[in-house]
Scaffold this active site. Structure first.
Site, PDB file in Angstrom:
ATOM      1  N   ARG A 194      41.184  41.904  33.072  1.00  0.00           N
ATOM      2  CA  ARG A 194      40.529  42.293  34.304  1.00  0.00           C
ATOM      3  C   ARG A 194      39.451  41.256  34.591  1.00  0.00           C
ATOM      4  NH1 ARG A 194      44.210  44.910  35.643  1.00  0.00           N
ATOM      5  NH2 ARG A 194      44.327  47.162  36.081  1.00  0.00           N
TER       6      ARG A 194
ATOM      7  N   GLU B 248      38.102  41.361  43.324  1.00  0.00           N
ATOM      8  CA  GLU B 248      39.337  41.137  44.071  1.00  0.00           C
ATOM      9  C   GLU B 248      39.324  41.881  45.397  1.00  0.00           C
ATOM     10  OE1 GLU B 248      42.747  42.026  41.671  1.00  0.00           O
ATOM     11  OE2 GLU B 248      42.060  40.782  40.017  1.00  0.00           O
TER      12      GLU B 248
ATOM     13  N   HIS C  68      46.856  37.869  41.140  1.00  0.00           N
ATOM     14  CA  HIS C  68      47.127  39.081  40.357  1.00  0.00           C
ATOM     15  C   HIS C  68      48.632  39.385  40.321  1.00  0.00           C
ATOM     16  CE1 HIS C  68      44.960  42.881  38.797  1.00  0.00           C
ATOM     17  NE2 HIS C  68      46.152  42.791  38.236  1.00  0.00           N
TER      18      HIS C  68
END
Length: 315
Positions: free
Chosen positions: A235, A264, A282
């Protein structure tokens, strides 16, 4: 028939299966629920299928709660305050296992791309600036035989390490809270800075949130070698992005490969302006068959809840 909210567009197969069992409302937005919207959803739906970006913070559980279960689409669930959910009597599940190989594959993609300067090379070709092969042009780093350090030796960490060992003959070191029994040679390093210092390539695979926020801080990055490469498929909040940008810009480390970011979809200008970092949007589980498997696992948890059974993947 229970009312189910699906917070983001999902594969058609998942939607068909959901509608066969539940009264489904499916949002068509590619942006997550705010905390206020999450609270409203908790009051209006029996069950919710959320995913990364939906803000199920403590505030979302403060009001009226109709929802009985959050069947998260994804293995990571740091966007859900699990303690607040438990206090409110809301069950939470996730989708482990089915994401392991796909995420590990992206880890290897980033290792190879960062070490061999693949992103920089593609930009050169697309810009029409490649002048032809030359013996000293765009020299990167050989991957085979390099030492890889895995931060977080869970399912995904082990899958990355297995690929590195069997595919590229890489010695494996790892930093983890406990020792792991694995089917390949691997040595546990009890101190994170020591792991960073001893590894040619560091791959971060720990869960986000909690004590892992900025686990890879300025001190950890400073322990790396000038030739080292840092890869993050965990993450974004696990790495201090400002410290990473500074290290890359000053060439304190050779390169980085990132699939995740702290805020993000915002990617700092400092990262986007550097040639020695590979940036992916991602893509960890971005394969149709994987996303369909994730959707089915989330639905299996919802169906178990609807039938009064324990969640197969409760967190």
């Amino acid at each position: 028939m229970k009312r189910l909210l699906i917070t983001r567009p999902l594969p058609a197969a998942t939607l068909r299966a959901a509608k066969a069992r539940f009264d489904v409302t499916a949002r068509d937005a590619d942006i997550g629920l705010t905390s206020r919207e999450a609270a409203e959803a908790m009051a209006n739906y029996d069950a919710i299928l959320p995913t990364l970006g939906d803000q199920f913070t403590a505030d979302a559980f403060a009001g009226e709660i109709r929802c009985g279960v959050l069947a998260n689409f994804g293995v990571g669930y740091n966007h859900i305050d699990v303690a607040a959910a438990q206090a409110a009597g809301v069950l939470v599940s996730n989708t482990p296992d089915v994401v392991t190989d796909a995420t590990a594959d992206i880890g290897l993609t980033l290792i190879l791309s960062a070490c061999r300067r693949a992103g920089e090379g593609e930009r050169l070709v697309r810009a029409g600036k490649w002048t032809g092969w030359a013996p000293t042009q765009m020299l990167g780093q050989h991957v085979t035989g390099k030492t890889v350090g895995i931060v977080g030796m869970g399912r995904i960490g082990q899958a990355v390490a297995r690929r590195c060992h069997f595919g590229f003959g890489m010695p494996v070191l790892y930093f983890n809270r406990s020792a792991k029994a694995v089917d390949f040679p691997a040595r546990q390093i009890p101190d994170l800075s020591d792991l960073m210092a001893q590894s040619d390539i560091v791959v971060v695979t720990v869960p986000g949130g909690g004590p892992n926020v900025q686990l890879i801080d300025a001190a950890a990055i400073a322990a790396m070698r000038p030739t080292s490469v840092l890869i993050n498929i965990a993450r974004g909040d696990v790495i201090d992005e400002d410290a990473l940008i500074a290290a890359l810009a000053a060439q304190k480390i050779a390169a980085a490969g990132l699939d995740v970011y702290a805020n993000e979809p915002v990617v700092p200008d400092g990262l986007r302006g550097l040639d020695n970092v590979v940036l992916l949007p991602h893509l960890g589980t971005a394969a149709l068959e994987v996303r369909e498997a994730m959707g089915q696992m989330a639905l299996d948890n919802l169906i178990a809840w609807d039938a009064g059974n324990a969640l197969p993947q409760a967190v």
